[in-house]
Design a protein around this motif. Structure first.
Motif, mmCIF file in Angstrom:
data_model
loop_
_atom_site.group_PDB
_atom_site.id
_atom_site.type_symbol
_atom_site.label_atom_id
_atom_site.label_comp_id
_atom_site.label_asym_id
_atom_site.label_seq_id
_atom_site.Cartn_x
_atom_site.Cartn_y
_atom_site.Cartn_z
ATOM 1 N N GLY A 261 0.812 -1.214 0.000
ATOM 2 C CA GLY A 261 0.000 0.000 0.000
ATOM 3 C C GLY A 261 0.844 1.262 0.000
ATOM 4 O O GLY A 261 0.540 2.230 -0.720
ATOM 5 N N HIS A 262 1.907 1.281 0.784
ATOM 6 C CA HIS A 262 2.779 2.453 0.819
ATOM 7 C C HIS A 262 3.469 2.675 -0.521
ATOM 8 O O HIS A 262 3.633 3.823 -0.967
ATOM 9 N N VAL A 263 3.883 1.604 -1.173
ATOM 10 C CA VAL A 263 4.543 1.734 -2.478
ATOM 11 C C VAL A 263 3.574 2.282 -3.518
ATOM 12 O O VAL A 263 3.926 3.156 -4.323
ATOM 13 N N LEU A 264 2.323 1.796 -3.518
ATOM 14 C CA LEU A 264 1.329 2.310 -4.463
ATOM 15 C C LEU A 264 1.045 3.792 -4.226
ATOM 16 O O LEU A 264 0.940 4.573 -5.180
ATOM 17 N N ILE A 265 0.915 4.178 -2.968
ATOM 18 C CA ILE A 265 0.675 5.591 -2.659
ATOM 19 C C ILE A 265 1.837 6.443 -3.130
ATOM 20 O O ILE A 265 1.660 7.535 -3.695
ATOM 21 N N LYS A 266 3.066 5.963 -2.920
ATOM 22 C CA LYS A 266 4.252 6.695 -3.361
ATOM 23 C C LYS A 266 4.285 6.834 -4.872
ATOM 24 O O LYS A 266 4.549 7.926 -5.411
ATOM 25 N N LEU A 267 4.010 5.768 -5.608
ATOM 26 C CA LEU A 267 4.052 5.813 -7.072
ATOM 27 C C LEU A 267 2.965 6.729 -7.636
ATOM 28 O O LEU A 267 3.229 7.544 -8.534
ATOM 29 N N ILE A 268 1.744 6.600 -7.119
ATOM 30 C CA ILE A 268 0.643 7.407 -7.656
ATOM 31 C C ILE A 268 0.828 8.875 -7.311
ATOM 32 O O ILE A 268 0.564 9.764 -8.130
ATOM 33 N N SER A 269 1.291 9.183 -6.102
ATOM 34 C CA SER A 269 1.519 10.585 -5.743
ATOM 35 C C SER A 269 2.646 11.191 -6.581
ATOM 36 O O SER A 269 2.566 12.360 -6.989
ATOM 37 N N THR A 270 3.687 10.413 -6.863
ATOM 38 C CA THR A 270 4.764 10.914 -7.722
ATOM 39 C C THR A 270 4.244 11.206 -9.127
ATOM 40 O O THR A 270 4.582 12.231 -9.732
ATOM 41 N N GLY A 271 3.406 10.303 -9.660
ATOM 42 C CA GLY A 271 2.825 10.540 -10.979
ATOM 43 C C GLY A 271 1.900 11.743 -10.997
ATOM 44 O O GLY A 271 1.866 12.493 -11.979
ATOM 45 N N ALA A 272 1.126 11.953 -9.934
ATOM 46 C CA ALA A 272 0.218 13.107 -9.880
ATOM 47 C C ALA A 272 0.996 14.416 -9.890
ATOM 48 O O ALA A 272 0.632 15.367 -10.599
ATOM 49 N N PHE A 273 2.094 14.493 -9.124
ATOM 50 C CA PHE A 273 2.899 15.709 -9.113
ATOM 51 C C PHE A 273 3.586 15.931 -10.458
ATOM 52 O O PHE A 273 3.748 17.067 -10.910
ATOM 53 N N ALA A 274 4.017 14.847 -11.119
ATOM 54 C CA ALA A 274 4.701 14.987 -12.402
ATOM 55 C C ALA A 274 3.751 15.470 -13.499
ATOM 56 O O ALA A 274 4.156 16.220 -14.399
ATOM 57 N N MET A 275 2.487 15.064 -13.462
ATOM 58 C CA MET A 275 1.527 15.449 -14.496
ATOM 59 C C MET A 275 0.758 16.717 -14.178
ATOM 60 O O MET A 275 -0.092 17.139 -14.968
ATOM 61 N N MET A 276 1.044 17.340 -13.038
ATOM 62 C CA MET A 276 0.285 18.526 -12.642
ATOM 63 C C MET A 276 0.458 19.670 -13.627
ATOM 64 O O MET A 276 -0.495 20.393 -13.953
ATOM 65 N N SER A 277 1.670 19.853 -14.136
ATOM 66 C CA SER A 277 1.919 20.952 -15.078
ATOM 67 C C SER A 277 1.719 20.538 -16.528
ATOM 68 O O SER A 277 1.441 21.385 -17.380
ATOM 69 N N LEU A 278 1.824 19.243 -16.825
ATOM 70 C CA LEU A 278 1.702 18.770 -18.201
ATOM 71 C C LEU A 278 0.258 18.439 -18.563
ATOM 72 O O LEU A 278 -0.254 18.898 -19.589
ATOM 73 N N LEU A 279 -0.406 17.649 -17.742
ATOM 74 C CA LEU A 279 -1.779 17.217 -17.998
ATOM 75 C C LEU A 279 -2.619 17.421 -16.742
ATOM 76 O O LEU A 279 -2.830 16.491 -15.955
ATOM 77 N N PRO A 280 -3.104 18.635 -16.506
ATOM 78 C CA PRO A 280 -3.872 18.905 -15.269
ATOM 79 C C PRO A 280 -5.105 18.014 -15.094
ATOM 80 O O PRO A 280 -5.354 17.543 -13.979
ATOM 81 N N PRO A 281 -5.907 17.737 -16.144
ATOM 82 C CA PRO A 281 -7.076 16.861 -15.916
ATOM 83 C C PRO A 281 -6.674 15.455 -15.458
ATOM 84 O O PRO A 281 -7.302 14.874 -14.565
ATOM 85 N N VAL A 282 -5.624 14.910 -16.075
ATOM 86 C CA VAL A 282 -5.163 13.588 -15.673
ATOM 87 C C VAL A 282 -4.610 13.632 -14.252
ATOM 88 O O VAL A 282 -4.781 12.684 -13.470
ATOM 89 N N ALA A 283 -3.967 14.743 -13.901
ATOM 90 C CA ALA A 283 -3.437 14.877 -12.545
ATOM 91 C C ALA A 283 -4.560 14.906 -11.514
ATOM 92 O O ALA A 283 -4.430 14.331 -10.422
ATOM 93 N N VAL A 284 -5.696 15.542 -11.861
ATOM 94 C CA VAL A 284 -6.841 15.577 -10.946
ATOM 95 C C VAL A 284 -7.417 14.174 -10.762
ATOM 96 O O VAL A 284 -7.738 13.742 -9.638
#
Length: 227
Positions: free
Chosen positions: A168-191
């Motif tokens: 569970g901790h690894v999944l949270i880490k991976l998904i949160s990293t992806g959300a921060f990375a896509m925040m400036s590139l793809l805002p809808p996907v980041a949401v």
């Protein structure tokens, strides 16, 4: 990338002092000593109701010889549950993701149930190694298999708790990293990713509670076989 993900499970030290000691003692510090004016408090009443229901459900299948374990099992349940949930907070350390810690809890408690069985009813305790009605040629094989399964129990207890929380901790880490990375590139996907992260966090809270309950429940089943 793997080092950044799994580095969160390393023991962090500050001023040369491992923070795992603080993480182990913090759940007990959150529960202060009850006072007289707390007797009518809603939080204390809810806590007492929860513990009474848990202990009654846990001890119901066991005979009176096992009721002396109720305090140990209830304290262990609350301790693991609080420690698992505190590990979900940012910048915190989860001791139950360390296999050495979970095995340190599982092995002595499992060994205690075995010693009780050998002391109180040795014939019945040893009888679990050989099912009734076994054909004579299969007796040596079944004894070896049942002995191996008996010694695997504490390992399964510790690995189950560690593996579920670590995943569970690894999944949270991976998904949160992806959300921060896509925040400036793809805002809808980041949401959408952040929404998924919120749902996963709720699921991880449920896992933290359920795994603590399963750990204690399996110990009670091992105790039931030896009393």
């Amino acid at each position: 990338m793997a080092l950044g993900v799994f580095d969160q499970f390393g023991t962090v030290a500050m001023w040369g002092i491992p923070l795992i000691y603080l993480a182990l003692s913090l759940p007990w510090l959150l529960f202060s000593e009850p006072r007289t004016h707390w007797l009518s408090a809603r939080a204390l009443s809810l806590q007492s109701w929860f513990l009474n229901r848990f202990v009654s459900q846990l001890m119901m299948p066991l005979n009176k010889g096992a009721h002396s374990w109720s305090l140990i099992l209830a304290s262990l349940m609350v301790y693991l549950m609080v420690m698992n949930m505190l590990g979900l907070l940012p910048y915190t350390f989860t001791p139950t993701t360390q296999l050495s810690f979970t095995l340190g809890l599982a092995v002595p408690l499992w060994l205690g149930t075995i010693i009780i069985g050998l002391r109180n009813q040795p014939t019945l305790a040893l009888g679990h190694l050989l099912p009734e009605g076994t054909p004579t040629p299969l007796i040596p094989v079944l004894i070896i298999i049942e002995t191996i399964s008996l010694f695997i129990r504490p390992v399964a207890l510790g690995v189950r708790l560690t593996a579920n929380l670590t995943a569970g901790h690894v999944l949270i880490k991976l998904i949160s990293t992806g959300a921060f990375a896509m925040m400036s590139l793809l805002p809808p996907v980041a949401v959408l990713t952040a929404t998924l992260l919120f749902l996963l966090t709720l699921l991880e809270v449920a896992v933290a509670i359920i795994q603590a309950y399963v750990f204690v429940l399996l110990l009670s089943l091992y105790l039931q076989e030896n009393v």
